[in-house]
Design a protein around this motif. Structure first.
Motif, PDB file in Angstrom:
ATOM      1  N   UNK A 174       0.554  -0.791   0.019  1.00  0.00           N
ATOM      2  CA  UNK A 174      -0.187   0.449   0.230  1.00  0.00           C
ATOM      3  C   UNK A 174       0.717   1.202   0.116  1.00  0.00           C
ATOM      4  N   UNK A 175       1.774   1.125   0.650  1.00  0.00           N
ATOM      5  CA  UNK A 175       3.087   2.237   0.785  1.00  0.00           C
ATOM      6  C   UNK A 175       3.704   2.958  -0.729  1.00  0.00           C
ATOM      7  N   UNK A 176       4.056   1.286  -0.602  1.00  0.00           N
ATOM      8  CA  UNK A 176       4.769   1.447  -2.018  1.00  0.00           C
ATOM      9  C   UNK A 176       4.281   2.109  -3.264  1.00  0.00           C
ATOM     10  N   UNK A 177       2.874   2.056  -3.108  1.00  0.00           N
ATOM     11  CA  UNK A 177       2.029   2.026  -4.345  1.00  0.00           C
ATOM     12  C   UNK A 177       1.484   3.489  -4.495  1.00  0.00           C
ATOM     13  N   UNK A 178       2.198   4.261  -2.862  1.00  0.00           N
ATOM     14  CA  UNK A 178       1.538   5.340  -2.719  1.00  0.00           C
ATOM     15  C   UNK A 178       0.759   5.932  -2.256  1.00  0.00           C
ATOM     16  N   UNK A 179      -0.028   5.617  -1.498  1.00  0.00           N
ATOM     17  CA  UNK A 179      -1.446   4.815  -0.693  1.00  0.00           C
ATOM     18  C   UNK A 179      -1.699   6.274   0.283  1.00  0.00           C
ATOM     19  N   UNK A 180      -2.620   6.579   0.960  1.00  0.00           N
ATOM     20  CA  UNK A 180      -2.142   7.433   1.976  1.00  0.00           C
ATOM     21  C   UNK A 180      -2.076   6.652   3.131  1.00  0.00           C
ATOM     22  N   UNK A 181      -0.968   7.314   4.218  1.00  0.00           N
ATOM     23  CA  UNK A 181      -0.998   6.272   5.374  1.00  0.00           C
ATOM     24  C   UNK A 181      -2.283   6.593   5.579  1.00  0.00           C
ATOM     25  N   UNK A 182      -3.196   7.506   5.486  1.00  0.00           N
ATOM     26  CA  UNK A 182      -4.612   7.365   6.560  1.00  0.00           C
ATOM     27  C   UNK A 182      -5.634   5.897   6.058  1.00  0.00           C
ATOM     28  N   UNK A 183      -5.257   5.470   4.728  1.00  0.00           N
ATOM     29  CA  UNK A 183      -5.226   4.974   3.863  1.00  0.00           C
ATOM     30  C   UNK A 183      -5.768   3.617   4.361  1.00  0.00           C
TER      31      UNK A 183
END
Length: 190
Positions: free
Chosen positions: A155-164
């Motif tokens: 998720x983090x690698x794909x640039x998904x927000x930390x909140x999500x």
């Protein structure tokens, strides 16, 4: 007086996307689907094994996390933040639909059970199914929790927000997601 240095924390085990694909592709059912759900949702082992068939909503493309399985007993989830509706990716929906063609009804309507229709024990699943599979594939030892770290990292690698990502994993604080659960995978740090 100086305190002795803290021991370096060992990096929790996680799988690369390729390792997760190989695990899922090689495993037999219901384990392939269990690993797919774990990798694509980041659910805790108890939440995953506590899923009921009614928790899968193909129409709204959601997986509802409402209870957990602990030592063979269904119970409430870890925290209030742990009750959540997770997105059901198309690839996972396809995998689940194929799995459901062989699903057998059971008294608790659990999505995953043993051949006898009883709840699956997470530690036995790890010991008897996952560990031998990892050895066969030449992948370092890990437990079901490694899929949770894998999901967070992807998720983090794909640039998904930390909140999500925090909401996806059911964490109370996004710092937990960032500091403990996400890891640099592959070439993303270059």
């Amino acid at each position: 007086m100086a305190l002795p240095p803290r021991e370096a924390r060992k990096t929790p085990r996680f799988f690369t996307a390729e390792e997760a694909r190989r695990i899922i592709a090689t495993a037999r059912e219901p384990y392939a689907t269990i690993y797919a759900v774990a990798a694509m949702t980041g659910m805790r082992a108890g939440e995953l094994l506590g899923l009921r068939i009614t928790d899968i909503d193909f129409e709204r493309r959601l997986i509802l996390v409402q209870q957990s399985l602990w030592h063979g007993k269904l119970q409430s989830v870890k925290r209030a933040m742990s009750v959540r509706a997770l997105p059901l990716p198309a690839a996972l929906a396809h995998h689940l639909k194929n799995y459901l063609q062989t699903w057998r009804p059971n008294p608790e309507e659990l999505l995953f059970t043993t051949r006898m229709g009883t709840p699956i024990d997470a530690s036995k699943l790890t010991q008897r199914r996952l560990q031998p599979l990892l050895k066969k594939l030449g992948i370092a030892r890990a437990g079901l929790h490694a899929f949770r770290h894998t999901c967070a990292s992807l998720l983090v690698e794909q640039g998904i927000s930390m909140r999500i990502a925090q909401q996806q994993l059911g964490h109370s604080d996004p710092r937990i997601t960032l500091a403990i659960y996400s890891h640099v995978i592959g070439d993303s740090h270059r």
